[in-house]
Design a protein around this motif. Structure first.
Motif, PDB file in Angstrom:
ATOM      1  N   LEU A   1       0.825  -1.208   0.000  1.00  0.00           N
ATOM      2  CA  LEU A   1       0.000   0.000   0.000  1.00  0.00           C
ATOM      3  C   LEU A   1       0.856   1.254   0.000  1.00  0.00           C
ATOM      4  CD1 LEU A   1      -2.805  -1.013   2.535  1.00  0.00           C
ATOM      5  CD2 LEU A   1      -3.048  -0.705   0.065  1.00  0.00           C
ATOM      6  N   GLN A   2       1.948   1.192   0.768  1.00  0.00           N
ATOM      7  CA  GLN A   2       2.847   2.353   0.756  1.00  0.00           C
ATOM      8  C   GLN A   2       3.459   2.558  -0.632  1.00  0.00           C
ATOM      9  OE1 GLN A   2       5.673   1.691   3.874  1.00  0.00           O
ATOM     10  NE2 GLN A   2       4.188   2.054   5.546  1.00  0.00           N
ATOM     11  N   GLU A   3       3.849   1.394  -1.225  1.00  0.00           N
ATOM     12  CA  GLU A   3       4.385   1.524  -2.591  1.00  0.00           C
ATOM     13  C   GLU A   3       3.319   2.060  -3.546  1.00  0.00           C
ATOM     14  OE1 GLU A   3       5.766  -2.317  -3.576  1.00  0.00           O
ATOM     15  OE2 GLU A   3       7.553  -2.252  -2.271  1.00  0.00           O
ATOM     16  N   ASN A   4       2.063   1.535  -3.421  1.00  0.00           N
ATOM     17  CA  ASN A   4       0.980   2.042  -4.277  1.00  0.00           C
ATOM     18  C   ASN A   4       0.736   3.516  -4.023  1.00  0.00           C
ATOM     19  OD1 ASN A   4       0.492  -0.450  -5.498  1.00  0.00           O
ATOM     20  ND2 ASN A   4      -0.927  -1.088  -3.870  1.00  0.00           N
ATOM     21  N   SER A   5       0.802   3.919  -2.754  1.00  0.00           N
ATOM     22  CA  SER A   5       0.610   5.339  -2.460  1.00  0.00           C
ATOM     23  C   SER A   5       1.716   6.184  -3.090  1.00  0.00           C
ATOM     24  CB  SER A   5       0.559   5.547  -0.952  1.00  0.00           C
ATOM     25  OG  SER A   5       1.813   5.189  -0.370  1.00  0.00           O
ATOM     26  N   LYS A   6       2.957   5.623  -3.028  1.00  0.00           N
ATOM     27  CA  LYS A   6       4.046   6.367  -3.688  1.00  0.00           C
ATOM     28  C   LYS A   6       3.824   6.472  -5.187  1.00  0.00           C
ATOM     29  CE  LYS A   6       7.615   5.209  -0.270  1.00  0.00           C
ATOM     30  NZ  LYS A   6       8.907   4.516  -0.054  1.00  0.00           N
ATOM     31  N   SER A   7       3.402   5.323  -5.815  1.00  0.00           N
ATOM     32  CA  SER A   7       3.128   5.373  -7.267  1.00  0.00           C
ATOM     33  C   SER A   7       1.966   6.309  -7.562  1.00  0.00           C
ATOM     34  CB  SER A   7       2.824   3.967  -7.784  1.00  0.00           C
ATOM     35  OG  SER A   7       1.647   3.454  -7.171  1.00  0.00           O
ATOM     36  N   ALA A   8       0.939   6.306  -6.671  1.00  0.00           N
ATOM     37  CA  ALA A   8      -0.192   7.219  -6.870  1.00  0.00           C
ATOM     38  C   ALA A   8       0.271   8.668  -6.782  1.00  0.00           C
ATOM     39  CB  ALA A   8      -1.268   6.937  -5.831  1.00  0.00           C
ATOM     40  N   GLU A   9       1.156   8.958  -5.797  1.00  0.00           N
ATOM     41  CA  GLU A   9       1.698  10.310  -5.707  1.00  0.00           C
ATOM     42  C   GLU A   9       2.486  10.678  -6.957  1.00  0.00           C
ATOM     43  OE1 GLU A   9       3.985  10.425  -2.207  1.00  0.00           O
ATOM     44  OE2 GLU A   9       2.262  10.486  -0.811  1.00  0.00           O
ATOM     45  N   PHE A  10       3.235   9.684  -7.475  1.00  0.00           N
ATOM     46  CA  PHE A  10       3.993   9.937  -8.712  1.00  0.00           C
ATOM     47  C   PHE A  10       3.037  10.218  -9.880  1.00  0.00           C
ATOM     48  CE2 PHE A  10       6.130   8.315 -12.546  1.00  0.00           C
ATOM     49  CZ  PHE A  10       7.213   9.178 -12.582  1.00  0.00           C
ATOM     50  N   LYS A  11       1.948   9.385  -9.947  1.00  0.00           N
ATOM     51  CA  LYS A  11       0.953   9.626 -11.011  1.00  0.00           C
ATOM     52  C   LYS A  11       0.282  10.980 -10.855  1.00  0.00           C
ATOM     53  CE  LYS A  11      -0.168   4.777 -11.985  1.00  0.00           C
ATOM     54  NZ  LYS A  11      -1.225   3.744 -11.963  1.00  0.00           N
ATOM     55  N   LEU A  12       0.032  11.367  -9.598  1.00  0.00           N
ATOM     56  CA  LEU A  12      -0.542  12.691  -9.365  1.00  0.00           C
ATOM     57  C   LEU A  12       0.389  13.795  -9.840  1.00  0.00           C
ATOM     58  CD1 LEU A  12      -2.118  12.256  -5.810  1.00  0.00           C
ATOM     59  CD2 LEU A  12      -3.317  12.546  -7.975  1.00  0.00           C
ATOM     60  N   GLN A  13       1.673  13.616  -9.560  1.00  0.00           N
ATOM     61  CA  GLN A  13       2.640  14.609 -10.040  1.00  0.00           C
ATOM     62  C   GLN A  13       2.644  14.669 -11.571  1.00  0.00           C
ATOM     63  OE1 GLN A  13       6.362  13.539  -8.274  1.00  0.00           O
ATOM     64  NE2 GLN A  13       5.735  14.082  -6.169  1.00  0.00           N
ATOM     65  N   GLU A  14       2.618  13.443 -12.207  1.00  0.00           N
ATOM     66  CA  GLU A  14       2.571  13.436 -13.681  1.00  0.00           C
ATOM     67  C   GLU A  14       1.295  14.089 -14.191  1.00  0.00           C
ATOM     68  OE1 GLU A  14       2.978   9.426 -14.945  1.00  0.00           O
ATOM     69  OE2 GLU A  14       5.162   9.373 -14.695  1.00  0.00           O
TER      70      GLU A  14
END
Length: 568
Positions: free
Chosen positions: A420-433
């Motif tokens: 979940l933490q990794e998914n949250s990090k990827s979600a944050e990355f997607k949000l930045q993109e």
């Protein structure tokens, strides 16, 4: 029009009602009506039939052009009305004789310029005779035209002298016989009178010729100057028209490019807006998913921690119970060993006192049986305690296995938390993109807005050009199959460039779909089913889809409806 020149003709306009001429005016007054200087209140909100007349100085009709014109609610003429009446009159065909020979007539059935044919009407000679009405209106001379008493062609003719009156004396008349001398005298007098009349005629003709020659010499320079000025003005207008036509073609190409670019920009703008909405929706979904994952992670952690606490408490309670049971088992074992020691001592005592009295032996036996029963009860109790110990041991093992499972679940939940933490990090990355893509889309949108403003500025410049052409009163002519030549004022040019076929269809009095169907038939006159050549229909208004573009085999059957060719 001025009547200074003898050969000039008067110009007049007559408006018709149902059965009479309701209004007359000179052509100069009609030009003021066309220019919007004055209005005709009695013709407000009407479309009337009118006639343009050329009249000679003997009040005889020379030329007629019949036309229709529309007036608005204030009595002003239609601004788009632009029929060249003088040109049509000068190039008209022959008409009926109204007193000065066959007139020149331009009407719907006889028009030298085909694209003005629908703007004209057909005069009638049956019932209401429009030619007689015009002839009578000209003879009444309500316009106050200056009439010549003697025209140029009115030359006196010779007439024989009056015959001498023969007195009637009686019923029998004696006719005097002429002698040779009297006949010679009469012939001589007649010849003298003829010579005198001929001399007068020659003098009159000579005088008229001198007058005409003088007038020609007098106005020759003015006429030449006017002709030169008109030629120069015509050449200037022709050059201006060519330049404006070239500029119009250039602006048309530029307008088409701008329209295509505007269409492309609008399409890109719509695509970018869709992409932005999609990115925003994805951003919202990722944000909701991220927040849901965080909430689930926190709830899972809280539940797991609560379960771990509960398991620890249960393990503590079970261990306490096991310790108590172990203490009980130990105490019971001590009691059992103590009882066994007592039994052994009693047996020793029994052996020692076996030789004592029987009464004592019986007492000891009874005591022994009691002790043995107590020992059996204690053994049963020990067996029960051992079973309880085994049961508690099994419960402890199951509790330990459950604890291990919960530990594994905790480990698994920890791995899920890591995911979940990794998914949250990827979600944050997607949000930045998504934020970067949204910023890029915003920049591109600003560029599109700037390009749209440039396009609007270009359209405004093209509008200024159309206003300039309209101020010069330019009229453009376009040709379309079936519709012929269409005259367009400058204010209608922009609409025509956008939808040229609509103008052609309106000119042919048909719908756009009918005109397109007729164009397909006109370009390739063959059956739409078997491609067999069929008869070409030249007029769009006479064309029927499914009938004229089909052979007799594939023609649509209209039942008992008979088809008649439309006439003007």
């Amino acid at each position: 029009m001025s009547s200074r020149k003898n050969k000039e003709l008067f110009e007049a306009i007559c408006f018709f009602g149902k059965k009479a001429v309701i209004k007359e005016m000179r052509y100069s007054e009609f030009e003021a009506v066309l220019d919007g200087v004055v209005g005709v209140s009695e013709l407000a909100n009407k479309t009337v039939n009118a006639a343009y007349l050329k009249i000679n100085h003997s009040l005889q009709v020379h030329s007629i052009v019949t036309f229709t014109i529309e007036f608005n609610e204030r009595g002003f003429a239609d601004e788009d009305w632009n029929i060249p009446l003088r040109h049509l009159a000068d190039n008209a065909g022959p008409g009926p004789d109204l007193g000065a020979g066959p007139i020149r007539l331009a009407c719907r059935s006889q028009c030298s310029v085909s694209w003005y044919q629908r703007e004209l009407w057909e005069p009638s000679q049956d019932g209401v005779n429009h030619f007689v009405l015009l002839k009578d209106a000209v003879k009444r001379n309500k316009l106050g035209l200056i009439v010549d008493d003697l025209g140029f062609d009115e030359i006196p003719t010779l007439s024989p002298p009056p015959a001498p009156e023969v007195p009637v004396i009686s019923e029998t008349v004696e006719v005097p016989t002429l002698t040779a001398t009297s006949e010679e005298d009469i012939n001589a007098r007649l010849e003298a009178q003829a010579k005198e009349f001929q001399k007068q005629v020659d003098q009159l003709v000579q005088r008229q010729k001198q007058t005409l020659h003088g007038l020609e010499e007098k106005y020759k320079d003015e006429i030449d100057q006017v002709k030169r000025a008109m030629r120069n003005e015509t050449q200037t207008y022709r050059h201006q028209a060519q330049e404006l036509e070239q500029q119009a073609n250039h602006n048309k190409v530029l307008l088409e490019k701008i329209q295509s670019r505007n269409t492309r920009l609008e399409r890109d703008h719509i695509q970018l807006a869709d992409q932005a909405e999609t990115q925003k929706a994805q951003y919202d979904e990722l944000k909701d998913e991220y927040l849901g994952l965080l909430r689930n992670q926190r709830s899972n952690e809280n539940e797991e921690s609560e379960k771990v606490v509960e398991l620890k408490e249960q393990l503590t309670l079970k261990s306490v119970e096991i310790d108590d049971l172990k203490d009980d088992v130990t105490s019971q074992k001590a009691m059992v060993s103590e009882l066994q020691a007592k039994i052994a001592s009693f047996e020793q005592q029994n052996q020692q006192v076996s030789e004592s009295s029987s009464e004592e032996i019986e007492n000891l036996r009874s005591l022994l049986s009691d002790k043995q029963s107590e020992a059996a009860a204690l053994a049963a109790k020990v067996t029960q305690l051992e079973a309880n110990v085994e049961k508690l041991t099994a419960q402890l093992e199951s509790s330990q296995s459950e604890g291990l499972e919960h530990v594994q679940q905790l480990k698994k939940s920890e791995s899920e938390n890591k995911k979940l933490q990794e998914n949250s990090k990827s979600a944050e990355f997607k949000l930045q993109e998504a934020n970067r893509a949204l910023a890029a889309l915003t920049t591109k949108y600003e560029g599109i807005k700037q390009e749209l403003s440039e396009v609007e500025a270009a359209e405004a410049s093209s509008t200024d050009l159309f206003d300039k052409m309209e101020s010069l009163e330019l009229v453009f002519v376009a040709y379309h199959a079936g519709a012929g030549h269409i005259s367009l004022p400058a204010r209608q040019l922009e609409d025509y460039l956008e939808k040229p076929l609509v103008f052609a269809a309106q000119k042919c009095s048909v719908t756009l779909g009918q005109y397109k169907s007729w164009l397909l038939h006109y370009d390739n006159p063959e059956c739409g089913e078997c491609h067999v050549p069929v008869k070409r229909i030249d007029a769009p208004s006479d064309f029927q889809a499914g009938v004229n573009d089909r052979c007799t085999k594939h023609r649509v059957d209209n039942g008992n409806v008979a088809m008649f060719r439309k006439t003007s």
